[in-house]
Design a protein around this motif. Structure first.
Motif, PDB file in Angstrom:
ATOM      1  N   LEU A  22       0.828  -1.210   0.000  1.00  0.00           N
ATOM      2  CA  LEU A  22       0.000   0.000   0.000  1.00  0.00           C
ATOM      3  C   LEU A  22       0.863   1.262   0.000  1.00  0.00           C
ATOM      4  N   ALA A  23       1.976   1.217   0.739  1.00  0.00           N
ATOM      5  CA  ALA A  23       2.868   2.380   0.777  1.00  0.00           C
ATOM      6  C   ALA A  23       3.446   2.669  -0.602  1.00  0.00           C
ATOM      7  N   LEU A  24       3.862   1.623  -1.306  1.00  0.00           N
ATOM      8  CA  LEU A  24       4.424   1.811  -2.640  1.00  0.00           C
ATOM      9  C   LEU A  24       3.379   2.340  -3.620  1.00  0.00           C
ATOM     10  N   CYS A  25       2.126   1.949  -3.408  1.00  0.00           N
ATOM     11  CA  CYS A  25       1.052   2.472  -4.256  1.00  0.00           C
ATOM     12  C   CYS A  25       0.738   3.925  -3.915  1.00  0.00           C
ATOM     13  N   ALA A  26       0.863   4.279  -2.632  1.00  0.00           N
ATOM     14  CA  ALA A  26       0.486   5.622  -2.192  1.00  0.00           C
ATOM     15  C   ALA A  26       1.525   6.671  -2.560  1.00  0.00           C
ATOM     16  N   LEU A  27       2.808   6.310  -2.517  1.00  0.00           N
ATOM     17  CA  LEU A  27       3.863   7.312  -2.663  1.00  0.00           C
ATOM     18  C   LEU A  27       3.769   8.147  -3.938  1.00  0.00           C
ATOM     19  N   PRO A  28       3.599   7.552  -5.127  1.00  0.00           N
ATOM     20  CA  PRO A  28       3.535   8.391  -6.334  1.00  0.00           C
ATOM     21  C   PRO A  28       2.295   9.279  -6.390  1.00  0.00           C
ATOM     22  N   LEU A  29       1.247   8.914  -5.660  1.00  0.00           N
ATOM     23  CA  LEU A  29      -0.010   9.647  -5.756  1.00  0.00           C
ATOM     24  C   LEU A  29       0.061  11.031  -5.115  1.00  0.00           C
ATOM     25  N   PHE A  30       0.992  11.240  -4.185  1.00  0.00           N
ATOM     26  CA  PHE A  30       1.074  12.530  -3.507  1.00  0.00           C
ATOM     27  C   PHE A  30       1.460  13.651  -4.474  1.00  0.00           C
ATOM     28  N   ASP A  31       2.280  13.336  -5.485  1.00  0.00           N
ATOM     29  CA  ASP A  31       2.750  14.372  -6.408  1.00  0.00           C
ATOM     30  C   ASP A  31       2.233  14.190  -7.825  1.00  0.00           C
ATOM     31  N   MET A  32       1.462  13.135  -8.075  1.00  0.00           N
ATOM     32  CA  MET A  32       0.975  12.895  -9.423  1.00  0.00           C
ATOM     33  C   MET A  32      -0.135  13.877  -9.764  1.00  0.00           C
TER      34      MET A  32
END
Length: 301
Positions: A128-138
């Protein structure tokens, strides 16, 4: 040792989350990012001296400690230098999501080379962390962007920061945390000339308190967070600590930014906040198997 690593990881998360929420203020007041880097490198000195004093000024000087310590410092600092250049050449909304995947490299190396393992709850939290990380700046709907040197630099920064976390864990196996941070400080200072060279001094620079002074107050949060991260890796597993901190800090940054601006995140950022929160809870609640804890001997902060 679970409480030790989790305490240090949560301190790092809190400090970096607070740092992330306000790190852009000096540049908004006319103080360049490259000079902010110089200020950050200087703020690494006080915490390094403090922990060395508490450790009796003992610095590990064997070849392995020096090599790994400087590698950790140069990977972090060099990655920041390359990030400056990447943002100059390409779109930040694509660069930062790529860079945010650096924990994937740490996880792969820790799993394959260090033999680290975690339970089902931890695995779910990592995913879940790996999925969440790009979403903060996408940012969707920004139009197509051709791949260029910025893409290569973004991949290099991602690799550098992923390797840095792995080498912090590796160095902790035979080097004191205080020595590791000392060499991290030296690596950061070594890149100061490059940061000065990249600075455009022909442009107006705010030398008043809102520039270097404010940068120092904010960047000391980053420096102390880097120190507590070393201790988190010392007592915890890299494949858990890395995604927890890298997902938890942006989560806190998003919450603080919302509180300051009064605006609610929309779209991908809101999804990232939700996934990061769930991931952080899973990683923090994953029971630690005492027989497999990767703690190493040495002084603690």
């Amino acid at each position: 040792m679970q409480s030790n690593w989790l305490t240090y990881a949560l301190i790092t998360t809190g400090l970096w989350g607070l740092w992330g929420a306000f790190t852009g203020l000096p540049s908004e007041h006319g103080f360049p990012d490259t000079l902010i880097y110089v200020v950050w490198a200087l703020t690494m000195i006080p915490p390094a001296l403090i922990v060395l004093a508490r450790a009796g000024w003992r610095i590990d000087r064997d070849r392995r400690s020096v090599l790994l310590g400087l590698t950790v410092g140069l990977l972090g600092a060099g990655g920041q230098m390359l990030l400056f250049r990447a943002v100059q050449l390409g779109p930040a909304y694509l660069i930062f999501p790529i860079v945010s995947l650096s924990p994937a490299i740490t996880i792969a190396l820790s799993f394959g080379l260090l033999g680290e393992r975690t339970g089902k709850l931890g695995v779910a939290g990592i995913a879940l962390a790996l999925c969440a990380l790009p979403l903060f700046d996408m940012q969707l709907g920004q139009g197509a962007q051709g791949l260029g040197m910025w893409f290569v630099l973004a991949l290099v920064v991602m690799a550098a920061w992923g390797l840095q976390a792995y080498f912090i864990k590796l160095a902790n196996a035979g080097t004191s945390a205080e020595s590791i941070f000392f060499y991290m400080m030296l690596g950061g200072l070594a890149c100061v000339p490059a940061a000065l060279w990249l600075t455009d001094f022909s442009q107006p620079i705010n030398w008043r308190w809102q520039g270097p002074g404010l940068a120092a107050v904010i960047q000391v949060l980053n420096a102390i967070g880097a120190l507590t991260l070393v201790y988190a890796f010392r007592y915890g597993k890299a494949l858990v600590v890395s995604p927890l901190v890298n997902a938890g800090a942006p989560l806190l940054t998003a919450v603080l930014s919302m509180a300051v601006s009064g605006a609610m995140p929309t779209g991908t950022k809101l999804l990232g906040v939700g996934l990061a929160l769930l991931a952080a809870l899973m990683l923090a609640l994953q029971p630690e198997n005492p027989s497999s804890t990767q703690a190493v001997s040495g002084d603690a902060a």
